[in-house]
Design a protein around this motif. Structure first.
Motif, PDB file in Angstrom:
ATOM      1  N   GLU A  42       0.804  -1.211   0.000  1.00  0.00           N
ATOM      2  CA  GLU A  42       0.000   0.000   0.000  1.00  0.00           C
ATOM      3  C   GLU A  42       0.843   1.270   0.000  1.00  0.00           C
ATOM      4  O   GLU A  42       0.493   2.257  -0.652  1.00  0.00           O
ATOM      5  N   GLU A  43       1.944   1.265   0.736  1.00  0.00           N
ATOM      6  CA  GLU A  43       2.772   2.475   0.832  1.00  0.00           C
ATOM      7  C   GLU A  43       3.445   2.796  -0.506  1.00  0.00           C
ATOM      8  O   GLU A  43       3.491   3.954  -0.933  1.00  0.00           O
ATOM      9  N   LEU A  44       3.966   1.759  -1.171  1.00  0.00           N
ATOM     10  CA  LEU A  44       4.591   1.964  -2.475  1.00  0.00           C
ATOM     11  C   LEU A  44       3.558   2.434  -3.490  1.00  0.00           C
ATOM     12  O   LEU A  44       3.828   3.339  -4.299  1.00  0.00           O
ATOM     13  N   ARG A  45       2.390   1.872  -3.438  1.00  0.00           N
ATOM     14  CA  ARG A  45       1.325   2.268  -4.354  1.00  0.00           C
ATOM     15  C   ARG A  45       0.896   3.718  -4.090  1.00  0.00           C
ATOM     16  O   ARG A  45       0.684   4.490  -5.034  1.00  0.00           O
ATOM     17  N   ALA A  46       0.781   4.108  -2.830  1.00  0.00           N
ATOM     18  CA  ALA A  46       0.399   5.487  -2.496  1.00  0.00           C
ATOM     19  C   ALA A  46       1.449   6.471  -2.976  1.00  0.00           C
ATOM     20  O   ALA A  46       1.127   7.551  -3.489  1.00  0.00           O
ATOM     21  N   TRP A  47       2.730   6.119  -2.820  1.00  0.00           N
ATOM     22  CA  TRP A  47       3.808   7.007  -3.272  1.00  0.00           C
ATOM     23  C   TRP A  47       3.766   7.194  -4.783  1.00  0.00           C
ATOM     24  O   TRP A  47       3.828   8.324  -5.289  1.00  0.00           O
ATOM     25  N   ALA A  48       3.656   6.099  -5.527  1.00  0.00           N
ATOM     26  CA  ALA A  48       3.631   6.185  -6.987  1.00  0.00           C
ATOM     27  C   ALA A  48       2.430   7.003  -7.463  1.00  0.00           C
ATOM     28  O   ALA A  48       2.537   7.804  -8.404  1.00  0.00           O
ATOM     29  N   LEU A  49       1.283   6.838  -6.811  1.00  0.00           N
ATOM     30  CA  LEU A  49       0.081   7.564  -7.211  1.00  0.00           C
ATOM     31  C   LEU A  49       0.227   9.061  -6.963  1.00  0.00           C
ATOM     32  O   LEU A  49      -0.183   9.886  -7.791  1.00  0.00           O
ATOM     33  N   LYS A  50       0.820   9.434  -5.829  1.00  0.00           N
ATOM     34  CA  LYS A  50       1.025  10.856  -5.548  1.00  0.00           C
ATOM     35  C   LYS A  50       2.014  11.471  -6.527  1.00  0.00           C
ATOM     36  O   LYS A  50       1.859  12.621  -6.951  1.00  0.00           O
ATOM     37  N   GLU A  51       3.047  10.734  -6.892  1.00  0.00           N
ATOM     38  CA  GLU A  51       3.992  11.259  -7.874  1.00  0.00           C
ATOM     39  C   GLU A  51       3.321  11.448  -9.232  1.00  0.00           C
ATOM     40  O   GLU A  51       3.645  12.376  -9.966  1.00  0.00           O
ATOM     41  N   LEU A  52       2.369  10.588  -9.548  1.00  0.00           N
ATOM     42  CA  LEU A  52       1.661  10.701 -10.816  1.00  0.00           C
ATOM     43  C   LEU A  52       0.649  11.842 -10.804  1.00  0.00           C
ATOM     44  O   LEU A  52       0.568  12.626 -11.754  1.00  0.00           O
ATOM     45  N   GLU A  53      -0.152  11.922  -9.750  1.00  0.00           N
ATOM     46  CA  GLU A  53      -1.261  12.869  -9.711  1.00  0.00           C
ATOM     47  C   GLU A  53      -0.893  14.208  -9.089  1.00  0.00           C
ATOM     48  O   GLU A  53      -1.600  15.195  -9.272  1.00  0.00           O
ATOM     49  N   GLY A  54       0.200  14.256  -8.348  1.00  0.00           N
ATOM     50  CA  GLY A  54       0.589  15.466  -7.643  1.00  0.00           C
ATOM     51  C   GLY A  54       0.180  15.411  -6.184  1.00  0.00           C
ATOM     52  O   GLY A  54      -0.649  14.593  -5.772  1.00  0.00           O
ATOM     53  N   TYR A  55       0.776  16.302  -5.401  1.00  0.00           N
ATOM     54  CA  TYR A  55       0.554  16.357  -3.972  1.00  0.00           C
ATOM     55  C   TYR A  55      -0.392  17.499  -3.640  1.00  0.00           C
ATOM     56  O   TYR A  55      -0.244  18.614  -4.148  1.00  0.00           O
ATOM     57  N   ALA A  56      -1.361  17.227  -2.781  1.00  0.00           N
ATOM     58  CA  ALA A  56      -2.281  18.267  -2.324  1.00  0.00           C
ATOM     59  C   ALA A  56      -1.554  19.213  -1.373  1.00  0.00           C
ATOM     60  O   ALA A  56      -0.498  18.882  -0.813  1.00  0.00           O
ATOM     61  N   THR A  57      -2.127  20.406  -1.186  1.00  0.00           N
ATOM     62  CA  THR A  57      -1.498  21.383  -0.298  1.00  0.00           C
ATOM     63  C   THR A  57      -1.455  20.880   1.142  1.00  0.00           C
ATOM     64  O   THR A  57      -0.627  21.335   1.929  1.00  0.00           O
ATOM     65  N   SER A  58      -2.334  19.951   1.478  1.00  0.00           N
ATOM     66  CA  SER A  58      -2.343  19.395   2.838  1.00  0.00           C
ATOM     67  C   SER A  58      -1.345  18.267   3.020  1.00  0.00           C
ATOM     68  O   SER A  58      -1.091  17.821   4.143  1.00  0.00           O
ATOM     69  N   ASP A  59      -0.745  17.787   1.934  1.00  0.00           N
ATOM     70  CA  ASP A  59       0.220  16.691   2.007  1.00  0.00           C
ATOM     71  C   ASP A  59       1.594  17.208   2.403  1.00  0.00           C
ATOM     72  O   ASP A  59       2.018  18.283   1.955  1.00  0.00           O
ATOM     73  N   GLU A  60       2.296  16.433   3.201  1.00  0.00           N
ATOM     74  CA  GLU A  60       3.698  16.746   3.475  1.00  0.00           C
ATOM     75  C   GLU A  60       4.528  16.307   2.282  1.00  0.00           C
ATOM     76  O   GLU A  60       4.480  15.145   1.868  1.00  0.00           O
ATOM     77  N   LEU A  61       5.286  17.227   1.723  1.00  0.00           N
ATOM     78  CA  LEU A  61       6.078  16.924   0.541  1.00  0.00           C
ATOM     79  C   LEU A  61       7.354  16.171   0.910  1.00  0.00           C
ATOM     80  O   LEU A  61       7.981  16.471   1.929  1.00  0.00           O
ATOM     81  N   PRO A  62       7.779  15.218   0.061  1.00  0.00           N
ATOM     82  CA  PRO A  62       9.122  14.656   0.221  1.00  0.00           C
ATOM     83  C   PRO A  62      10.160  15.768   0.053  1.00  0.00           C
ATOM     84  O   PRO A  62       9.949  16.695  -0.736  1.00  0.00           O
ATOM     85  N   PRO A  63      11.261  15.700   0.765  1.00  0.00           N
ATOM     86  CA  PRO A  63      12.263  16.764   0.667  1.00  0.00           C
ATOM     87  C   PRO A  63      12.772  17.027  -0.749  1.00  0.00           C
ATOM     88  O   PRO A  63      13.115  18.166  -1.074  1.00  0.00           O
ATOM     89  N   TYR A  64      12.827  15.992  -1.607  1.00  0.00           N
ATOM     90  CA  TYR A  64      13.341  16.229  -2.956  1.00  0.00           C
ATOM     91  C   TYR A  64      12.395  17.061  -3.808  1.00  0.00           C
ATOM     92  O   TYR A  64      12.771  17.503  -4.900  1.00  0.00           O
TER      93      TYR A  64
END
Length: 277
Positions: A40-62
């Motif tokens: 689930e965690e890998l799938r959530a990461w890939a999906l956020k990278e594809l769709e973008g991060y919401a303003t409420s999401d904590e961004l990865p440092p990169y």
């Protein structure tokens, strides 16, 4: 599940090693691989990278890049109007509410990879403008405070980060490199003769290459490869620079300085503007 049972590694490997292939394609392959592995965690990461991060999401440092803060000023002088003068400002010169929200010289890159790829390949500019949330309100406040200081012939029309296209390309390259390392870690964990990885090997590779750590499946955390601080420490380290002891508002200018700005004329080269979602 039985071992081996996770399909899709070969397709992902081909996608990440082909520089001509879209990174979005590689991430979709990763998404399918994570689905087969029920990770689930890998799938959530890939999906956020594809769709973008919401303003409420904590961004990865990169996805936080160094960028100068700028304002665009229109000057209304006797018999003359000068538009689009660009001036760099310090985070300490922003309205207090903007400072409280942590708006500084670190721009969040929240867009999905397909949008970022299009931005890098289609623009002929060296930089793009990213507007922080509430930028229009902050520009209005800065204009009002400037008028209170006697500079009634000027208007702030934009507050934005000036982000180099190279920095955005660097974000994309970082994601591709992480995916490549993920594939390499899975391959390294597979003994000779094993055709497909098992879920344990996928989980170990995700932690080693992507620094994705699992929890109860409802949340995930992404940490920079060399980061040692916790989530709060990492986020705060990438926001504002240390404040000077007695910051002065940027609109505290003499008439001589404003006259010099007027003499400079309009700054050439309008940079593409992209709003931060």
């Amino acid at each position: 599940m039985t071992t081996p049972d996770v399909r899709g590694l070969e397709q992902l490997e081909r996608a990440v090693l082909d520089d001509a292939a879209s990174l979005a394609t590689a991430l979709r392959q990763c998404l399918m691989l994570a689905g087969y592995a029920r990770h689930e965690e890998l799938r959530a990461w890939a999906l956020k990278e594809l769709e973008g991060y919401a303003t409420s999401d904590e961004l990865p440092p990169y996805r936080k890049v160094r960028a100068a803060l700028e304002v665009v000023i229109d000057l209304y002088l006797p018999g003359q109007i000068i538009r689009d003068n660009t001036q760099r400002v310090s985070p300490n010169q922003l309205p207090q509410h903007a400072q409280d929200r942590g708006i500084g010289e670190s721009a969040p890159i929240r867009q999905g990879v397909r949008e970022l790829e299009a931005l890098v390949t289609r623009t002929d500019r060296a930089a793009v403008r990213l507007s922080p949330p509430g930028s229009a309100d902050y520009a209005l406040l800065m204009t009002q405070e400037q008028h209170q200081q006697g500079n009634e012939g000027s208007q702030i029309t934009s507050l934005h980060w000036d982000v180099s296209v190279a920095s955005i390309a660097g974000v994309l390259d970082h994601i591709r490199t992480r995916l490549t390392q993920f594939v390499a870690e899975v391959r390294a964990a597979m003994p000779p003769g094993q055709q497909n990885p098992n879920p344990n090997q996928i989980d170990s590779a995700a932690q080693q290459a992507l620094n994705i750590t699992g929890g109860d499946g409802s949340t995930f955390n992404i940490v920079a490869p060399n980061a040692k601080a916790d989530r709060g420490g990492t986020a705060s380290a990438n926001v504002n620079e240390p404040a000077p002891a007695t910051p002065q508002p940027w609109w505290h200018r003499t008439s001589v300085i404003w006259g010099a700005i007027a003499a400079l004329g309009t700054v050439a080269g309008v940079i593409v503007t992209v709003a931060v979602k």
